[in-house]
Design an enzyme around this catalytic site. Structure first.
Site, PDB file in Angstrom:
ATOM      1  N   HIS A  28     -47.686  -3.616 -17.620  1.00  0.00           N
ATOM      2  CA  HIS A  28     -46.342  -3.528 -17.189  1.00  0.00           C
ATOM      3  C   HIS A  28     -45.178  -4.253 -17.736  1.00  0.00           C
ATOM      4  CE1 HIS A  28     -48.198  -0.529 -14.706  1.00  0.00           C
ATOM      5  NE2 HIS A  28     -47.020   0.269 -14.792  1.00  0.00           N
ATOM      6  N   GLU A  33     -53.656  10.617 -14.042  1.00  0.00           N
ATOM      7  CA  GLU A  33     -53.767   9.268 -14.560  1.00  0.00           C
ATOM      8  C   GLU A  33     -55.115   8.793 -14.131  1.00  0.00           C
ATOM      9  OE1 GLU A  33     -50.741   6.503 -13.669  1.00  0.00           O
ATOM     10  OE2 GLU A  33     -50.466   7.168 -11.798  1.00  0.00           O
TER      11      GLU A  33
END
Ligand code: PEP
Ligand code: MG
Length: 584
Positions: free
Chosen positions: A196, A443
């Protein structure tokens, strides 16, 4: 590993992970005196604190303690610290906190290089002294400090050099604060391409390299650096010839950007007339105008968890969230906005912990632990608060809710149950809300394998290729030591993506890809060939992907898919097979 395209050339600014949240801004030349005064005030206040500690020390306290405080006082007044810090303020126009952090980095290295154990260990004392100074400066900043100058204003300073940030690691939350920063590039020691931190770096749209392992140890404060964000290369103190080569590439890449910019308002249609939807991934409502500017036709992924970070435990309440979601919907002016419910956990902690710090936490395996919908369902009150805020904001435009990390039917049921309760609570309170479509992130491999079930329950699905790759291959996406094995081109991953797209189409439901693959031009043809017509990516990638779409002929691409899916090994071989079919 390259994470954000382009070439940056500038001087290194080394920042310790724990000090990334120190304010970094320039002060105008005529305010340097006032900034030095702030530093002096802080120094005097800290000296006062230390003297008070010595004065109030109990009689039976060990003598070493007082001696240690003497060392602190000495360090505090040592010109190595004071004069040199002033230098950063006067010559470089850094604000006092930044100047102090920069000088600490320089001194910390000198301590590290010392032969004598006793002296080397004094680094910890120096850090404590600087920590005290930073705390005093923060208190002082409360009462009217000079206004920060943005990067473009900073360029007005004669001779100002562009700056490149070098850190061992930066948390996603800290990365966010660099959105309006003075840095023209980043290098970090840790991190994977889809960590991230890397994703936020990409959203800043400045060249960045992560996973450089030794960078923060080898690079020195003020070294000249070239960051090649396309190749994943960092050059330290380049020779004039190398520098010239990169300056040339930098100009070429700026020209290419300008050329791509012209595609902003061109509809994304393939050569054979297939319409493709290019949507934006955003982190905060303030990113929405950039999405419209880039030519995105909506927001495909608003990572709402960024609203929840850096709050020191005080999470945004329903009204604050409602305002944020409404702002995004209004800014998109009628275009659809897909907001994902919080995806906290794994490499996105609520507070400022970086990946390296997280590894020392006691969570055994955060990527597989209490994250995303698991966290929301474990905190139903908080979850309903978010759902109510989302429902209320949906009265102002086209809002869709997206739920991350689902794997079980029980989670799907629990999610809809909370949604029904949130609606009932709004009805009871007499608050208006609109109609929303609800979608699931695909996911987790289990979700892709059960896509039929997901499609029965949800209005749409969005494939999170970052996590799908991580969980299919069992590769931590934030771990640079296994990053070479993290490969979304692995046939196993591609089969799951292909299957999900095909089943969604057969069910007549919308399907998107919102992981980093969607913004990677190397994957555009492959995803088009699989039948994908909706891509969500960072706004800065929209034009480049659109160019690929405009040049693609989906009829010719279709045949290549089977060869890629049938490949025995991933990445290069499969990519080459695909490329050669295209070229033929
Ligand atoms: C993904 O996993 O692909 C995704 C889009 O979500 P995130 O990157 O925020 O985990
Ligand atoms: Mg994800």
């Amino acid at each position: 590993m390259p994470v954000s395209r382009g070439v940056a050339i500038g001087r290194a600014v080394l920042v310790a992970s724990s000090r990334v949240d120190v304010a970094h801004y320039y002060v105008a030349a005529d305010e340097a005196g006032a900034e030095i005064d702030r530093l002096k005030r802080a120094r005097d206040a800290v000296a006062g604190e230390i003297h008070a500690l010595q004065r109030d020390m109990p009689r039976d306290a060990p003598a070493e303690l007082s001696a240690l405080l003497d060392v602190h006082l000495m360090l505090l007044h040592d010109e190595m610290l004071t004069d040199a810090t002033k230098h950063w303020i006067v010559e470089r126009h850094y604000n006092a906190e930044w100047a102090l952090a920069a000088q600490l980095e320089v001194l910390a290295r000198q301590f590290d290089d010392m032969e004598d154990d006793y002296l080397r260990e004094r680094k910890a004392d120096l850090e404590q002294v600087v920590e005290r100074l930073l705390r005093r400066l923060a208190v002082d900043a409360g009462d009217g400090q000079a206004l920060p100058l943005a990067a473009h204003e900073a360029r007005d300073f004669a001779g100002e050099d562009p700056l490149v940030l070098v850190a061992s690691d930066i948390s996603p939350a800290d990365m966010l604060q660099f959105k309006k920063s003075v840095f023209t590039g980043f290098v970090t020691d840790v991190g994977g391409r889809t960590s991230h931190t890397a994703i936020v770096a990409r959203s800043l749209d400045i060249p960045a390299v992560v996973g450089a392992r030794e960078a923060s140890r080898l690079i020195r404060q003020d070294d000249w650096l070239v960051i090649d964000g396309d190749a994943g290369v960092v050059v330290v103190n380049p020779t004039p010839i190398v520098l010239e080569e990169y300056r040339f590439r930098q100009r070429a890449s700026e020209l290419e950007r300008a050329r791509l910019d012209r595609l902003r308002h061109t509809p994304a249609v393939t050569l054979d007339g297939e319409r493709v939807e290019l949507l934006a991934n955003i982190e905060l409502p303030g990113d929405a105008p950039a999405a419209v500017d880039a030519g995105a036709v909506g927001v495909g992924l608003f990572r709402s968890e960024f609203l929840f970070m850096n709050r020191e435990g005080r999470l945004p309440d329903e009204d604050e969230q409602y305002e944020a979601y409404r702002a995004a919907v209004v800014a998109m002016a009628g275009l659809p906005v897909t907001i994902r419910t919080v995806d906290i956990g794994a490499d996105k902690p609520l507070d400022r912990l970086s990946v390296a710090e997280l590894r020392h936490e006691h969570v055994l395996n955060p990527a597989m632990g209490q994250r995303a919908i698991r966290w929301s369902l474990a905190e139903p009150g908080m979850f309903r608060q978010q759902l109510r805020a989302l429902l209320r904001a949906s009265a102002h435009g086209k809002l869709r809710i997206l739920v991350p990390m689902l794997a079980h039917l029980s989670e799907i049921r629990a999610t809809f149950e909370q949604l029904a309760r949130a609606r009932a609570q709004l009805d009871e309170a007499g608050r208006a809300y609109g109609r929303v479509e609800v979608g699931a992130m695909i996911e987790v491999p289990a979700a892709a394998l059960q896509a039929e079930m997901f499609l029965r329950h949800f209005d749409f699905v969005s494939i999170g290729t970052n996590d799908l790759t991580q969980y299919t291959l069992a590769i931590d996406r934030a771990d640079e030591s296994v990053a070479h094995l993290y490969d979304p081109w692995h046939p196993a991953v591609l089969q799951l993506i292909h299957r999900t797209i095909g089943l969604a189409q057969a069910a007549g439901k919308a399907v998107e890809v919102c992981g980093e693959m969607a913004g990677d031009t190397a994957c555009t043809e492959l995803l088009l060939a699989m039948g994908l017509r909706s891509f969500s990516m960072h706004p800065s990638r929209v034009a480049a992907v659109k160019q690929r779409v405009l040049r693609a002929d989906t009829r010719r691409l279709a045949a290549a898919v089977h060869r890629v899916l049938a490949a025995e090994s991933p990445a290069t071989e499969a990519a080459a097979a695909f490329g050669s079919v295209q070229a033929s």
